[in-house]
Structures are given as structure tokens and as C-alpha cells.
Design a protein around this motif. Structure first.
Motif, short mmCIF file in Angstrom:
data_model
loop_
_atom_site.label_atom_id
_atom_site.label_comp_id
_atom_site.label_asym_id
_atom_site.label_seq_id
_atom_site.Cartn_x
_atom_site.Cartn_y
_atom_site.Cartn_z
N ARG A 45 0.83 -1.21 0.00
CA ARG A 45 0.00 0.00 0.00
C ARG A 45 0.86 1.25 0.00
NH1 ARG A 45 -4.47 1.89 -1.69
NH2 ARG A 45 -5.39 -0.12 -1.11
N ALA A 46 1.94 1.24 0.77
CA ALA A 46 2.83 2.40 0.82
C ALA A 46 3.44 2.68 -0.55
CB ALA A 46 3.92 2.19 1.86
N ALA A 47 3.84 1.62 -1.25
CA ALA A 47 4.42 1.79 -2.59
C ALA A 47 3.37 2.34 -3.55
CB ALA A 47 4.96 0.45 -3.09
N LEU A 48 2.15 1.86 -3.43
CA LEU A 48 1.05 2.32 -4.28
C LEU A 48 0.78 3.81 -4.05
CD1 LEU A 48 -1.33 1.03 -6.16
CD2 LEU A 48 -2.71 1.35 -4.12
N GLU A 49 0.71 4.21 -2.80
CA GLU A 49 0.37 5.59 -2.49
C GLU A 49 1.52 6.55 -2.82
OE1 GLU A 49 -2.59 6.44 -2.07
OE2 GLU A 49 -3.30 4.38 -1.87
N GLU A 50 2.76 6.08 -2.71
CA GLU A 50 3.89 6.92 -3.11
C GLU A 50 3.83 7.19 -4.61
OE1 GLU A 50 7.20 9.26 -3.27
OE2 GLU A 50 5.98 8.68 -1.55
N ALA A 51 3.43 6.19 -5.39
CA ALA A 51 3.28 6.40 -6.83
C ALA A 51 2.18 7.41 -7.12
CB ALA A 51 2.96 5.07 -7.52
N ARG A 52 1.11 7.37 -6.33
CA ARG A 52 0.02 8.32 -6.51
C ARG A 52 0.50 9.76 -6.25
NH1 ARG A 52 -5.16 6.05 -6.30
NH2 ARG A 52 -4.48 4.53 -4.73
N VAL A 53 1.32 9.91 -5.22
CA VAL A 53 1.88 11.23 -4.90
C VAL A 53 2.77 11.73 -6.03
CG1 VAL A 53 3.48 12.44 -3.37
CG2 VAL A 53 1.72 10.93 -2.40
N ARG A 54 3.61 10.86 -6.55
CA ARG A 54 4.53 11.25 -7.62
C ARG A 54 3.78 11.65 -8.88
NH1 ARG A 54 9.22 6.53 -7.01
NH2 ARG A 54 10.33 7.52 -5.27
N LEU A 55 2.74 10.91 -9.22
CA LEU A 55 1.96 11.25 -10.40
C LEU A 55 1.22 12.56 -10.18
CD1 LEU A 55 1.08 10.36 -13.21
CD2 LEU A 55 -0.82 9.12 -12.15
N GLY A 56 0.72 12.77 -8.97
CA GLY A 56 0.05 14.03 -8.65
C GLY A 56 0.95 15.23 -8.84
N ARG A 57 2.21 15.09 -8.45
CA ARG A 57 3.16 16.20 -8.63
C ARG A 57 3.34 16.52 -10.11
NH1 ARG A 57 7.02 13.34 -4.99
NH2 ARG A 57 6.59 14.03 -2.84
N LEU A 58 3.39 15.50 -10.92
CA LEU A 58 3.63 15.70 -12.36
C LEU A 58 2.48 16.44 -13.03
CD1 LEU A 58 5.35 15.21 -14.91
CD2 LEU A 58 4.20 12.99 -15.13
N GLU A 255 8.13 10.72 -11.62
CA GLU A 255 9.14 11.43 -10.84
C GLU A 255 10.28 11.90 -11.74
OE1 GLU A 255 11.53 10.54 -6.73
OE2 GLU A 255 11.61 9.00 -8.28
N ILE A 256 10.74 11.02 -12.62
CA ILE A 256 11.84 11.36 -13.52
C ILE A 256 11.42 12.47 -14.48
CG2 ILE A 256 13.30 10.49 -15.39
CD1 ILE A 256 13.13 7.73 -13.97
N ALA A 257 10.22 12.34 -15.06
CA ALA A 257 9.73 13.34 -16.00
C ALA A 257 9.56 14.70 -15.33
CB ALA A 257 8.40 12.88 -16.60
N HIS A 258 9.04 14.71 -14.12
CA HIS A 258 8.81 15.96 -13.41
C HIS A 258 10.13 16.68 -13.11
CE1 HIS A 258 7.80 18.36 -9.68
NE2 HIS A 258 6.90 18.78 -10.54
N ARG A 259 11.13 15.92 -12.75
CA ARG A 259 12.42 16.50 -12.38
C ARG A 259 13.11 17.15 -13.57
NH1 ARG A 259 14.88 12.01 -10.18
NH2 ARG A 259 15.81 11.50 -12.20
N ALA A 260 12.95 16.59 -14.76
CA ALA A 260 13.70 17.07 -15.92
C ALA A 260 12.80 17.66 -17.01
CB ALA A 260 14.51 15.92 -16.51
N LEU A 261 11.58 18.07 -16.64
CA LEU A 261 10.59 18.44 -17.65
C LEU A 261 11.06 19.57 -18.55
CD1 LEU A 261 7.73 17.59 -18.48
CD2 LEU A 261 6.85 19.37 -16.99
N ASP A 262 11.49 20.67 -17.99
CA ASP A 262 11.87 21.83 -18.81
C ASP A 262 13.13 21.55 -19.64
OD1 ASP A 262 9.73 23.24 -17.80
OD2 ASP A 262 10.90 24.26 -16.26
N ALA A 263 14.12 20.96 -19.01
CA ALA A 263 15.38 20.69 -19.73
C ALA A 263 15.15 19.70 -20.86
CB ALA A 263 16.43 20.16 -18.76
#
Length: 389
Positions: A45-58, A255-263
Motif C-alpha cells: 500500500r505504501a508503494a502504491l500511495e507513493e506512486a500516486r503522490v509522484r503522479l500528482g506532482r507531475l 518522478e523522472i519526467a517531473h524532475r527534468a521536464l523543462d530541460a
């Protein structure tokens, strides 16, 4: 990955990044079900919810507004099922969809034919906002659902979502859904800031595994019925045990896409522009589709008069270049593009349309190789035309 080939078809699917593969493997090793209360279940569940947080940031959304699905098609079908509601409004009675929408929208909704309208686009591929405003004025007494994608899968044209939402809010009784499958991970998206009611996405378009996506709902929006019935997973909307490995992979890709989106957008735009210049240098009569509108930094759609798309695709494939003629959702068939038809492109020209779409593993050497192969294709075409003359 075959290093002897140049893969330039990321809009069809973007190869899984090594870091994402590692995250998927780690998730596969988790023994628990995310719905179980024991330690193994809690870890899942923790892994699932962490993915939800990361997608939300993106995408600029609260994690608890994200419902995981099997992909963009399922998510869009759910949003357009007629069950999407906004606080204070009854269910929509009419669907207004853009003329260049993906089949997951144009063929995936559940509105009756007489309650469905197609909104025209300009020759640039941009939605005709005046036409939308006119229809909203005429439908002032109806609750309307508008569906317009964030960016087109074939041309890369980016739609003016902020302006579309503004028209919907001025109407007062309109909801807005956006198929953001091609935009997520390529350009900045702020779901909450835009004021959308629903957004749908697919992981494999931004280097996550195939078979996982999401439906995002605003704080004021809800579905009044589950679209997969069974247990209580995903806010009781998409029941059944979640695809944990795919979701974790999508979270890592987000997470990877969000970190490097502009570059990454700058890097890919430079490569795309290099291909565009190279195409025009080798075929000055080539037509670039959507060039008068904002486009995704990774996408180039063009045609050369007299060049047949299937023939060009085969020649490029034999030269080690993977491109496409448009959407990859037509059972492998090369057919006339509905998107280009809606833009008013001549059928003979659209029959030769080619799409180059770049991604995380695209390099300048791929561009050079693709242009060399394209030059040979064009030389063959002009040679045949010369003989025919």
C-alpha cells in the motif's frame, strides 16, 4: 534495445527507462496485496500511495483525486460514460468533442448520437474557440461535457485548455475533460490550476510500462457509478486488485519526467527542429502539419507531395528507422488520418503523412541517421518522377 536502429516513435509508446524497470522489479518482489492489513500488505500500500503522490506532482493534482486504471482508453471511457458529475449540476446531457480527438474519446463515449456534437478545428489543428462559444451559447440550458485533448497524438498541436475551461465556466453548466495522454511528461500540466473537471493519461507514453494509466478528478467532480465493479479499491470506482508493479513504474517515470521536464523539452525541441530543417532542406515542398500552432517539443508531422506513407515507412524501417504515419491505435493499418482531414488537408497529401516522435533515448545521431535515410527515400521519389516526366 536494438542499438542498430533509431526508434523515433515515442508517441506510440516510449521505451521503459532502466530506472523504471528497476522500480517495477522491486514492486514485483513485494508479496503483499495493497488491500491487506498485515505488514506485507502495508508495504504494498505504501508503494502504491507513493506512486500516486509522484503522479500528482507531475500533473498538478491532489493524490486522493487520482484513480489508477489499465491505461488512457479505460480512463477516458470512464470519464465519458455519462457518470461524470460536478457539484451542483445534474449529469451532462450532451457531449461536445473536438474533431481531432483520439478514438478513445470519439469512439469511447456513451452519449447517444443525437446528443453528440463534433467541434471543428482550424487549419492549424487548434480548436475553433468561436465555434465552441457559439454552441455553448445555444446550449445555455443544457449541462454539457466538453472533451478536448491537451495535445494531438499525430501533429503534436497543443490545445488552449485554459481558454476552453474559461468558456465552459462562463457557460456555467459545462464540464471539461481532457485526454492528456500525449501531453503528460512532455509539457507542464497543472490540472488544478487549469480548472479541469477530469483528465486522463497513460503511463507508456512517458516511459512507464504498458497497461497502466489514470483518471484524475477535480475536487468538485465525481463519478456517480463505479466503472469496474467489485471490491472497494480506487475509491470504489475501479475495483479489483491494483496493478502494483505497473503503478509503481508509472510513479517512478512520473518522478523522472517531473524532475527534468523543462530541460528535456528544450533538448527534444532542438532535435525536432533539426529534423524539420533537414526534411525541408531535402524536400523543399514538404508540408509541416500544425506548424502554425504550439506543438509538443518531441513531435513532427509532415508529408511530401507524391510520397506514399506505407512505401516510406517500409523503406525507413529497412534502413533501421522506426517512425509512423500517425496514430498507433488502428490495428497496424495505415489509413487516411481523421486528424488531418479535420484540418482540411488534401487527401492525396495526407496519404503521405509521416510522424516522428522523440523521447528520452533520442540522440543527435538518431536525427542524422533518420535524415540520411529520408534523403534516400526522397531521391528515389524524385528519380521516379523524373523518369515519369
Amino acid at each position: 534495445m536494438n542499438l542498430d536502429r533509431a526508434y523515433l516513435d515515442h508517441n506510440a509508446t516510449s521505451p521503459v527507462r532502466p530506472e523504471v524497470s528497476a522500480a517495477v522489479a522491486a514492486a514485483l518482489a513485494l508479496p503483499g496485496n495493497p488491500s491487506s492489513v498485515h505488514a506485507e500488505g502495508r508495504a504494498a500500500r505504501a508503494a502504491l500511495e507513493e506512486a500516486r503522490v509522484r503522479l500528482g506532482r507531475l500533473v498538478g493534482a491532489a493524490p486522493d483525486r487520482i484513480v489508477f486504471t489499465s491505461g488512457g482508453t479505460e480512463a477516458a471511457n470512464a470519464a465519458l460514460s455519462g457518470a461524470l458529475l460536478r457539484r451542483g449540476l445534474s449529469a451532462p446531457t450532451r457531449l461536445l468533442a473536438g474533431a481531432t480527438e483520439h478514438p478513445c474519446v470519439s469512439a469511447g463515449h456513451r452519449f447517444p448520437a443525437d446528443a453528440t456534437e463534433i467541434l471543428p478545428v482550424l487549419s492549424s489543428g487548434l480548436l475553433d474557440l468561436a465555434a465552441l462559444e457559439g454552441r455553448l451559447d445555444a446550449l445555455r440550458d443544457e449541462v454539457v461535457l466538453i472533451s478536448v485533448h491537451a495535445a494531438n497524438n499525430e501533429t503534436g498541436v497543443i490545445q488552449p485548455l485554459a481558454a476552453i475551461v474559461a468558456l465552459a465556466r462562463a457557460h456555467g453548466r459545462a464540464l471539461v475533460h481532457s485526454d492528456a495522454v500525449q501531453a503528460v511528461g512532455k509539457i507542464p500540466l497543472d490540472f488544478t490550476g487549469l480548472g479541469l473537471d477530469a483528465l486522463t493519461l497513460s503511463g507508456h507514453k512517458f516511459s512507464a510500462p504498458k497497461g497502466v494509466g489514470a483518471l484524475v478528478l477535480s475536487a468538485d467532480a465525481r463519478l456517480d457509478a463505479a466503472f469496474v465493479r467489485g471490491g472497494g479499491q480506487e475509491a470504489r470506482l475501479r475495483c479489483g486488485t491494483e496493478n502494483l508493479a505497473g503503478i509503481v513504474g508509472m510513479g517512478r517515470a512520473a518522478e523522472i519526467a517531473h524532475r527534468a521536464l523543462d530541460a528535456e523539452a528544450c533538448r527534444l525541441a532542438a532535435l525536432r527542429d533539426a529534423i524539420e530543417r533537414g526534411v525541408l532542406a531535402r524536400a523543399p515542398n514538404a508540408v509541416i502539419f500544425g506548424c502554425g500552432a504550439p506543438r509538443l517539443p518531441n513531435t513532427l508531422s509532415f508529408a511530401v507531395p507524391g510520397l506514399d506513407a506505407p512505401t516510406a515507412l517500409i523503406a525507413l524501417d529497412l534502413a533501421g528507422i522506426a517512425v509512423s504515419s500517425g496514430s498507433a491505435c488502428s490495428s497496424g493499418k495505415v489509413a487516411r488520418s481523421v486528424v488531418l482531414a479535420a484540418m482540411g488537408v488534401n487527401p492525396a497529401l495526407s496519404a503521405g503523412a509521416l510522424r516522428v516522435s522523440l523521447g528520452w533515448n533520442s540522440r543527435a545521431s538518431d536525427v542524422a541517421r533518420a535524415l540520411d535515410a529520408f534523403e534516400r527515400v526522397v531521391a528515389t521519389l524524385y528519380g521516379k518522377q523524373g523518369k515519369a516526366a
